[in-house]
Scaffold this motif. Structure first.
Motif, PDB file in Angstrom:
ATOM      1  N   GLY A  95      -3.797   5.404 -13.366  1.00 36.75           N
ATOM      2  CA  GLY A  95      -4.622   5.501 -12.172  1.00 36.75           C
ATOM      3  C   GLY A  95      -4.623   4.201 -11.390  1.00 36.75           C
ATOM      4  O   GLY A  95      -3.943   3.234 -11.759  1.00 36.75           O
ATOM      5  N   PRO A  96      -5.367   4.138 -10.301  1.00 31.73           N
ATOM      6  CA  PRO A  96      -5.287   3.011  -9.376  1.00 31.73           C
ATOM      7  C   PRO A  96      -5.840   1.700  -9.919  1.00 31.73           C
ATOM      8  O   PRO A  96      -6.841   1.676 -10.636  1.00 31.73           O
ATOM      9  CB  PRO A  96      -6.109   3.481  -8.172  1.00 31.73           C
ATOM     10  CG  PRO A  96      -7.058   4.475  -8.742  1.00 31.73           C
ATOM     11  CD  PRO A  96      -6.305   5.181  -9.823  1.00 31.73           C
ATOM     12  N   ILE A  97      -5.163   0.627  -9.577  1.00 28.63           N
ATOM     13  CA  ILE A  97      -5.659  -0.729  -9.840  1.00 28.63           C
ATOM     14  C   ILE A  97      -6.614  -1.092  -8.715  1.00 28.63           C
ATOM     15  O   ILE A  97      -6.276  -0.959  -7.536  1.00 28.63           O
ATOM     16  CB  ILE A  97      -4.493  -1.730  -9.901  1.00 28.63           C
ATOM     17  CG1 ILE A  97      -3.597  -1.407 -11.108  1.00 28.63           C
ATOM     18  CG2 ILE A  97      -5.004  -3.167  -9.979  1.00 28.63           C
ATOM     19  CD1 ILE A  97      -2.269  -2.133 -11.093  1.00 28.63           C
ATOM     20  N   VAL A  98      -7.808  -1.532  -9.060  1.00 25.91           N
ATOM     21  CA  VAL A  98      -8.821  -1.803  -8.036  1.00 25.91           C
ATOM     22  C   VAL A  98      -9.137  -3.282  -7.888  1.00 25.91           C
ATOM     23  O   VAL A  98      -9.700  -3.702  -6.869  1.00 25.91           O
ATOM     24  CB  VAL A  98     -10.119  -1.021  -8.327  1.00 25.91           C
ATOM     25  CG1 VAL A  98      -9.869   0.485  -8.269  1.00 25.91           C
ATOM     26  CG2 VAL A  98     -10.707  -1.412  -9.687  1.00 25.91           C
ATOM     27  N   ARG A  99      -8.783  -4.099  -8.875  1.00 23.83           N
ATOM     28  CA  ARG A  99      -9.071  -5.524  -8.789  1.00 23.83           C
ATOM     29  C   ARG A  99      -8.064  -6.289  -9.632  1.00 23.83           C
ATOM     30  O   ARG A  99      -7.613  -5.808 -10.677  1.00 23.83           O
ATOM     31  CB  ARG A  99     -10.492  -5.815  -9.278  1.00 23.83           C
ATOM     32  CG  ARG A  99     -10.951  -7.247  -9.024  1.00 23.83           C
ATOM     33  CD  ARG A  99     -12.455  -7.420  -9.177  1.00 23.83           C
ATOM     34  NE  ARG A  99     -12.928  -7.223 -10.539  1.00 23.83           N
ATOM     35  CZ  ARG A  99     -13.766  -6.264 -10.910  1.00 23.83           C
ATOM     36  NH1 ARG A  99     -14.205  -5.387 -10.023  1.00 23.83           N
ATOM     37  NH2 ARG A  99     -14.162  -6.156 -12.167  1.00 23.83           N
ATOM     38  N   LEU A 100      -7.691  -7.485  -9.159  1.00 32.20           N
ATOM     39  CA  LEU A 100      -6.738  -8.287  -9.939  1.00 32.20           C
ATOM     40  C   LEU A 100      -6.921  -9.773  -9.656  1.00 32.20           C
ATOM     41  O   LEU A 100      -7.456 -10.178  -8.628  1.00 32.20           O
ATOM     42  CB  LEU A 100      -5.298  -7.851  -9.657  1.00 32.20           C
ATOM     43  CG  LEU A 100      -4.716  -7.990  -8.242  1.00 32.20           C
ATOM     44  CD1 LEU A 100      -4.239  -9.408  -7.961  1.00 32.20           C
ATOM     45  CD2 LEU A 100      -3.554  -7.028  -8.074  1.00 32.20           C
TER      46      LEU A 100
ATOM     47  N   VAL B  78       0.750  -5.056  -4.763  1.00 30.20           N
ATOM     48  CA  VAL B  78       1.622  -6.239  -4.767  1.00 30.20           C
ATOM     49  C   VAL B  78       1.133  -7.265  -3.755  1.00 30.20           C
ATOM     50  O   VAL B  78       1.118  -8.478  -4.033  1.00 30.20           O
ATOM     51  CB  VAL B  78       3.078  -5.833  -4.474  1.00 30.20           C
ATOM     52  CG1 VAL B  78       3.940  -7.062  -4.192  1.00 30.20           C
ATOM     53  CG2 VAL B  78       3.657  -5.063  -5.652  1.00 30.20           C
ATOM     54  N   GLN B  79       0.716  -6.816  -2.594  1.00 30.09           N
ATOM     55  CA  GLN B  79       0.192  -7.742  -1.594  1.00 30.09           C
ATOM     56  C   GLN B  79      -1.111  -8.375  -2.072  1.00 30.09           C
ATOM     57  O   GLN B  79      -1.385  -9.542  -1.781  1.00 30.09           O
ATOM     58  CB  GLN B  79      -0.022  -7.018  -0.256  1.00 30.09           C
ATOM     59  CG  GLN B  79       1.259  -6.524   0.406  1.00 30.09           C
ATOM     60  CD  GLN B  79       2.172  -7.661   0.817  1.00 30.09           C
ATOM     61  OE1 GLN B  79       2.908  -8.233   0.000  1.00 30.09           O
ATOM     62  NE2 GLN B  79       2.158  -8.022   2.084  1.00 30.09           N
ATOM     63  N   ALA B  80      -1.901  -7.617  -2.822  1.00 27.81           N
ATOM     64  CA  ALA B  80      -3.119  -8.184  -3.410  1.00 27.81           C
ATOM     65  C   ALA B  80      -2.766  -9.281  -4.410  1.00 27.81           C
ATOM     66  O   ALA B  80      -3.424 -10.325  -4.473  1.00 27.81           O
ATOM     67  CB  ALA B  80      -3.935  -7.082  -4.083  1.00 27.81           C
ATOM     68  N   ALA B  81      -1.693  -9.053  -5.190  1.00 30.05           N
ATOM     69  CA  ALA B  81      -1.250 -10.075  -6.143  1.00 30.05           C
ATOM     70  C   ALA B  81      -0.798 -11.329  -5.415  1.00 30.05           C
ATOM     71  O   ALA B  81      -1.105 -12.463  -5.831  1.00 30.05           O
ATOM     72  CB  ALA B  81      -0.126  -9.520  -7.008  1.00 30.05           C
ATOM     73  N   ARG B  82      -0.078 -11.157  -4.326  1.00 29.61           N
ATOM     74  CA  ARG B  82       0.376 -12.308  -3.541  1.00 29.61           C
ATOM     75  C   ARG B  82      -0.810 -13.078  -2.969  1.00 29.61           C
ATOM     76  O   ARG B  82      -0.813 -14.309  -2.944  1.00 29.61           O
ATOM     77  CB  ARG B  82       1.304 -11.848  -2.416  1.00 29.61           C
ATOM     78  CG  ARG B  82       2.713 -11.512  -2.895  1.00 29.61           C
ATOM     79  CD  ARG B  82       3.587 -11.104  -1.747  1.00 29.61           C
ATOM     80  NE  ARG B  82       5.003 -11.350  -2.032  1.00 29.61           N
ATOM     81  CZ  ARG B  82       5.985 -11.044  -1.217  1.00 29.61           C
ATOM     82  NH1 ARG B  82       5.724 -10.477  -0.050  1.00 29.61           N
ATOM     83  NH2 ARG B  82       7.237 -11.299  -1.550  1.00 29.61           N
TER      84      ARG B  82
END
Length: 390
Positions: free
Chosen positions: A201-206, A349-353
């Motif tokens: 399911g979806p990743i909501v925070r990282l 991926v953009q959230a990770a960046r």
């Protein structure tokens, strides 16, 4: 039934692999290979197909007869060109299989989604090229999770680690060292993000921390690696380590043998996912299920190790993906990975960046807020659907 005529745009590392699948499928015909580099002509010749330097040249030459008129295209160009090429091909009334990531940034990815929803293009089929959804190891893992064999999923630990040589970033591959279009997050991590969201399911925070850089800057200014902590909407938590600058066997390609150019490690040395459940745990791709089945559930008891059989291990994911694409074009299936789901992986991926740049924990929903209302609704709706299915 006449075969589906397909053109391939891009003759780099992935294009020829797609071409081999098209050639092997009895329901498809490879019309031509398109790439501006003259060296692509010899690749086309080795594949027994025609070479064209541009999409315009290909369409002008092939639309002379019904037997050669393209019906669909597979886009294998550098990341930052995906949207422009996809829009051009959709405008030419072609169905598309778009290699991941669907774009190099969110605004352009959102523009492609809007473009695809126009009355003039909405009838065309788009499959996002996250081919690992078709890999027998992933389909088997998903079946195990969905069956409840592991109980409630608690956590996931993952790795994608190997060494890319200097030649990978040279010549026509120089875009891979640019932060605007390349980097290990956009090129490789996006695959695992899609797999993880497909499974859990979806990743909501990282949160993400950079690895120590190993390549000279310049010319290398893109990310080389990161350690991520993840939280999924279901409550599952995870860690993931990605790095393309270390000699290591823990990657999807080395573990499964999926990529013929990367030697297979296999066995315990090739594990890249460890899935921890309340009833049992699973290591992938050695597919060992660890449990206390039949005995007391206690750390003082010996764990039971059970090997799970992987059906169709010999089948190539690119071949399976192409067969699915044929069914999607024929109206016999819905895309297993839609453009919206491809955009959903790009958001993470953009959230990770962003986490790497700022050092802060990022709520994925904040990046969804940067999309316009129509795109945000589509992505959010897809995320909720994945939760209900997972």
């Amino acid at each position: 039934m006449s075969p589906i005529n397909i053109i391939i745009v891009g003759a780099g590392l992935i294009g020829p692999r797609h071409a081999q699948s098209v050639l092997a499928n009895p329901s498809t015909h490879l019309v031509g290979l398109i790439d501006p580099l003259p060296s692509a002509a010899s690749i086309a010749q080795s594949l027994g197909t025609s070479y064209y330097p541009t999409i315009e040249a290909c369409l002008q030459a092939t639309r002379t007869t019904a037997s050669s008129t393209p019906h669909a295209a597979i886009i294998c160009t550098p990341n930052h060109t995906h949207v422009a090429v996809a829009q051009q091909l959709l405008s030419e009334n072609l169905h598309i299989l778009l290699e991941k990531p669907v774009s190099h940034d969110l605004p352009s990815g959102a523009s492609l989604l809007r473009f695809s929803q126009q009355p003039s293009t909405s009838h065309l089929k788009i499959l996002a090229g996250h081919h690992r959804r078709f890999n027998p190891y992933i389909t088997t893992t998903k079946s195990i999770i969905d069956s409840g064999s592991l109980g409630t999923i608690i956590a996931i630990n993952g790795l994608w680690t190997l060494f890319k040589p200097a030649s990978y970033f040279e010549g026509s591959g120089s875009w891979r060292s640019s932060p605007s279009s390349g980097g290990v997050c956009a090129i490789n991590l996006v695959h695992d993000i899609d797999c993880l969201q497909y499974l859990f399911g979806p990743i909501v925070r990282l949160h993400a921390e950079k690895t120590l850089p190993q390549r000279p800057t310049p010319p290398h200014s893109a990310d080389e690696g990161a350690a991520l902590t993840l939280r999924f909407g279901s409550g599952v938590v995870g860690t993931f380590l990605v790095c393309d600058a270390t000699p290591a066997p823990w990657s999807f390609e080395a573990g499964t043998g999926e990529n013929p150019s990367i030697p297979r490690t296999g066995g315990p040395g090739g594990d890249f996912y460890r899935i921890l459940g309340s009833r049992a745990s699973l290591s992938v791709p050695d597919m060992t299920r660890w449990s206390y089945d039949g005995r007391a559930k206690s750390w003082t008891e010996e764990l039971v190790a059970e090997k799970v059989r992987v059906e169709g291990e010999e089948k190539r994911p690119f071949d399976l993906q192409l067969s699915h694409f044929v069914d999607v074009i024929g109206g016999r299936a819905q895309p297993r990975c839609s453009l919206v789901e491809g955009l959903r992986a790009l958001v993470v991926v953009q959230a990770a960046r962003r986490a790497l740049e700022t050092g802060e924990t990022v709520d994925v929903g904040e990046l969804e807020g940067e999309l316009d209302s129509r795109c945000k609704y589509a992505v959010s709706d897809s995320r909720m659907n994945v939760v209900s299915l997972g």
